[in-house]
Design a protein around this motif. Structure first.
Motif: not given
Length: 345
Positions: A19-21, A43-53, A59-61, A66-73
């Motif tokens: 359920t993601g809950c 820690y997100a090794g994926r593009d922020e534009a793809l993952i942020a939504p 979070t909405d559900e 989520v505190e995210v640190r974006y960078a290359g894998t």
């Protein structure tokens, strides 16, 4: 391209509702498990534009911030290995399996609960539940459709070192997916054959780029004939520009080392062990809602059985190389050393 229905091997554990809950994580069975504080560090090794939504959707559900640190894998993998148990991260979302294997080998992951791990078919996730596969991406050759007919495109990356392709092939050598492909080449063809290929490729005047997307754009602009990329970059550009505007076309390479199916994946780190919020985030990534997001927004293969892949893609099982165990991609450090030796890094 012809629309095909995806057929993923059935290996779904019964009795688990994703359920993601955060209200019913498996870790609550333990008296020592920390209580939910409504926060998780990723820690997100994926593009922020793809993952942020997707993170916002989670979070909405769930109400979990989520505190995210974006960078290359590759960068985040090196950081996690440096931080060790001191890392503030609870979850690592990786662009490829090799990086996940590397941090698992370093003892930095906490086991994924079996009932969750078993929702993803074997062969597309870790064997020891140290991480879980999230999406699949096929390695392909993008080619200039105005210059080459489909039957003129090499059917194996091993042929790209021929003099015919000198100065006509591009790829991002620092990209984690490219490095995982070369790691797969080492596993499937042997160390010497892989190093010979890399050295011959370096001598064949390749066009070295910073990213898969930038490489594809060169092909689409008529500035490069062939590119080694992941399949979904083409579909993303086609969605933006329209398929009729795509000068670049794709050649899939079933059975070839250059056509492996790698996966993105997620690991719960030692800092997130037993944390219901960390588990909820990982659950959400492989839930029907999370998987559908990846299908619709990133054009990757879903790994959860029952979720259909984007139309136009070959069936996943026709591309998976049976001789490759994704767990063997953990030797990416050796691959990087080899790429430095031959002058590609």
């Amino acid at each position: 391209m012809r629309a095909l229905r995806i057929l993923v091997p059935a290996a779904v554990a019964s009795g688990l509702l994703l359920t993601g809950c955060a209200g019913d994580p498996a870790s609550e069975d333990s008296a020592d498990a920390p209580a939910s504080d409504g926060e998780v560090t990723l820690y997100a090794g994926r593009d922020e534009a793809l993952i942020a939504p997707l993170i916002e959707q989670f979070t909405d559900e769930t109400g979990i911030e989520v505190e995210v640190r974006y960078a290359g894998t590759s960068e985040l993998t090196a950081l996690l290995l440096e931080e060790g148990d001191r890392s503030p991260a609870d979850v690592f979302l990786s662009q490829d399996a090799g990086a996940l294997g590397a941090i698992a080998d370093a003892g930095l992951t906490s086991p994924i609960p079996a009932e969750l791990a078993e929702t993803i078919p074997a062969g597309l996730t870790s064997q020891d539940d140290s991480w879980i596969g999230v999406t699949g991406r096929a390695r392909v050759i993008a080619y200039d459709g105005d210059v080459l007919e489909a039957d003129q495109v090499p059917t194996s990356v091993l042929d790209l070192v021929d003099p015919e392709w000198a100065g006509r092939v591009g790829f991002p050598p620092g990209n984690a997916s490219f490095q995982s492909f070369v790691t797969a080449l080492r596993v499937l063809e042997g160390e010497q054959a892989a190093e010979d290929w890399a050295a011959d490729m370096a001598a064949n005047d390749p066009v070295l780029t910073e990213s898969n997307g930038a490489t594809l754009d060169l092909v689409n602009a008529g500035e490069l004939d062939l590119a080694l990329i992941n399949h979904y970059y083409w579909y993303q550009r086609a969605a933006e520009l329209g398929e009729d505007a795509m000068r670049a076309q794709l050649a899939f390479l079933p059975g070839d080392p250059g056509g492996i199916v790698n996966v993105t994946g997620a690991a719960i780190l030692t800092g997130g062990a037993g944390d219901p919020d960390a588990l909820a985030l990982v659950e959400y990534l492989v839930s029907p809602a999370g998987q559908q997001y990846f299908v619709e927004q990133t054009f990757e293969y879903p790994l959860l059985p029952g979720v259909e892949a984007p139309s136009g893609l070959p069936a996943l099982e026709t591309l998976v190389n049976p001789g490759l165990d994704l767990s063997d991609l953990d030797s990416v450090a050796e691959t990087q050393e080899m790429l430095v030796r031959v002058g590609l890094l």
